[in-house]
Design a protein around this motif. Structure first.
Motif, PDB file in Angstrom:
ATOM      1  N   ARG A 167       0.772  -1.184  -0.113  1.00 34.93           N
ATOM      2  CA  ARG A 167      -0.151  -0.138   0.148  1.00 34.93           C
ATOM      3  C   ARG A 167       1.044   1.234  -0.048  1.00 34.93           C
ATOM      4  O   ARG A 167       1.906   1.117   0.588  1.00 34.93           O
ATOM      5  CB  ARG A 167      -0.824  -0.024   1.167  1.00 34.93           C
ATOM      6  N   GLN A 171      -2.624   6.878   1.331  1.00 31.91           N
ATOM      7  CA  GLN A 171      -3.234   6.099   0.430  1.00 31.91           C
ATOM      8  C   GLN A 171      -4.248   7.150  -0.600  1.00 31.91           C
ATOM      9  O   GLN A 171      -4.511   6.437  -1.440  1.00 31.91           O
ATOM     10  CB  GLN A 171      -4.292   5.135   1.339  1.00 31.91           C
ATOM     11  N   LEU A 205      -1.929   1.921  -7.163  1.00 25.68           N
ATOM     12  CA  LEU A 205      -2.383   2.325  -5.726  1.00 25.68           C
ATOM     13  C   LEU A 205      -2.698   3.689  -5.579  1.00 25.68           C
ATOM     14  O   LEU A 205      -3.229   4.127  -4.580  1.00 25.68           O
ATOM     15  CB  LEU A 205      -1.136   1.655  -4.714  1.00 25.68           C
ATOM     16  N   HIS A 248      -4.421  -6.332  -6.341  1.00 24.91           N
ATOM     17  CA  HIS A 248      -4.232  -5.025  -6.179  1.00 24.91           C
ATOM     18  C   HIS A 248      -5.244  -3.653  -6.633  1.00 24.91           C
ATOM     19  O   HIS A 248      -5.050  -2.797  -6.413  1.00 24.91           O
ATOM     20  CB  HIS A 248      -2.624  -4.467  -6.105  1.00 24.91           C
TER      21      HIS A 248
END
Length: 315
Positions: A167, A171, A205, A248
């Motif tokens: 991660r 985020q 991400l 992911h």
């Protein structure tokens, strides 16, 4: 030569290989580069000046330098690294040049990179994936099945154990607007090769980048590595590399997945890869793309031929 609009995402030597290959096919290239490096010269400059780590951006600029005496000379200058044991030791000159431009243009990192591109007369544009430095955090499984949290790109890359998930911190970091626009307008988007968990997958991400990758009308190409022996991929098969992307980045599909036969293997390994590739909606292109005498390194001419065939429909 102009050619199709291509966006290549990654970092480090893997991105350099794809950029050098793509230069044989088009001049309309945009490199979108990871900004989570925290080691070496980049890490030192990032910590001291609170800036994006410049190293992977520098390498992408060097890869796009024009193929002339001027371009070759400036590539060497950009990549030159100081020796000795003083404060300058280990710094690449290109990192210092980028840092100086950002010091002069503190609110416009993209313009600073564009100015370096003009100096080098690059064939393409280099953009950060985000306008603030990011940190990578991974959950890793140790040999005794104990799970630990490892933070920092440089630590994740060498920590013993198997990467389970990664991660970015923060985020919800916003993507570079120019990077999002380039993906939206692209004809082709290329992800990989490179250090899978610290250079390739971080792009997936960043929420805005992932959404633009899902929404773009461009054909999406996933380029797999030609070796499975780098530290952070310990214990992963080539099929599991594809499965990690799907895990992911749910909902992201690809049109083509490029793999060298040496990592595809045969029998159950090949069957597992074909299942993983099918799950992301792609066709599997198995062809030699590694250097014959340098295991683990892409041959940019071989890779260029594969990209060209995909972009011309095999003509």
């Amino acid at each position: 030569m102009t050619g199709p609009r291509v966006v290549a995402l990654g970092g480090g030597h893997g991105l350099s290989a794809s950029l050098q290959a793509l230069r044989h096919t088009t001049e309309a290239i945009t490199a979108v580069v990871t900004v989570a490096d925290d080691g070496g010269s980049s890490g030192r400059l990032r910590q001291e000046f609170d800036i994006l780590p410049p190293g992977d951006l520098r390498m992408a600029l060097a890869a796009l330098c024009e193929d002339t005496t001027w371009g070759h000379q400036w590539t060497a200058v950009l990549q030159h690294r100081f020796g000795g044991d003083g404060e300058m030791a280990g710094h690449a000159l290109g990192n210092l040049l980028i840092t100086a431009l950002w010091d002069l243009l503190p609110d416009d990192q993209v313009r600073g990179l564009d100015l370096v591109g003009r100096l080098l007369n690059t064939r393409g544009r280099v953009l950060p994936m985000c306008l603030r430095p990011l940190d990578i955090e991974a959950t890793m499984v140790l040999p005794d099945e104990l799970r630990v949290t490892v933070r920092g790109q440089s630590q994740v890359a060498v920590h013993p154990g198997r990467v389970e998930t990664i991660r970015l911190l923060p985020q919800d970091a916003p993507a570079c607007p120019e990077a999002v626009e380039s993906i939206t307008l692209a004809d082709y988007v290329v992800l990989g090769p490179g250090s899978w968990f610290t250079s390739v997958m971080p792009h997936l991400l960043v929420p805005e980048l992932l959404q633009s990758l899902r929404d773009t009308p461009a054909e999406r190409i996933l380029t797999l590595n030609v070796s499975l022996t780098d530290d952070e991929a310990t214990g992963y098969t080539v099929a599991e590399h594809v499965e990690a992307v799907a895990k992911h980045a749910p909902g992201l599909t690809f049109d083509h997945v490029i793999a060298d036969p040496k990592v595809v293997g045969s029998g159950a390994e090949e069957a597992a890869l074909r299942v993983a590739v099918d799950r992301v909606g792609a066709d599997l292109v198995v062809t030699p793309v590694g250097k014959m005498r340098k295991p683990g390194v892409h041959d940019t001419l071989r890779l260029a031929a594969v990209y060209r065939d995909i972009m011309t429909g095999g003509r």
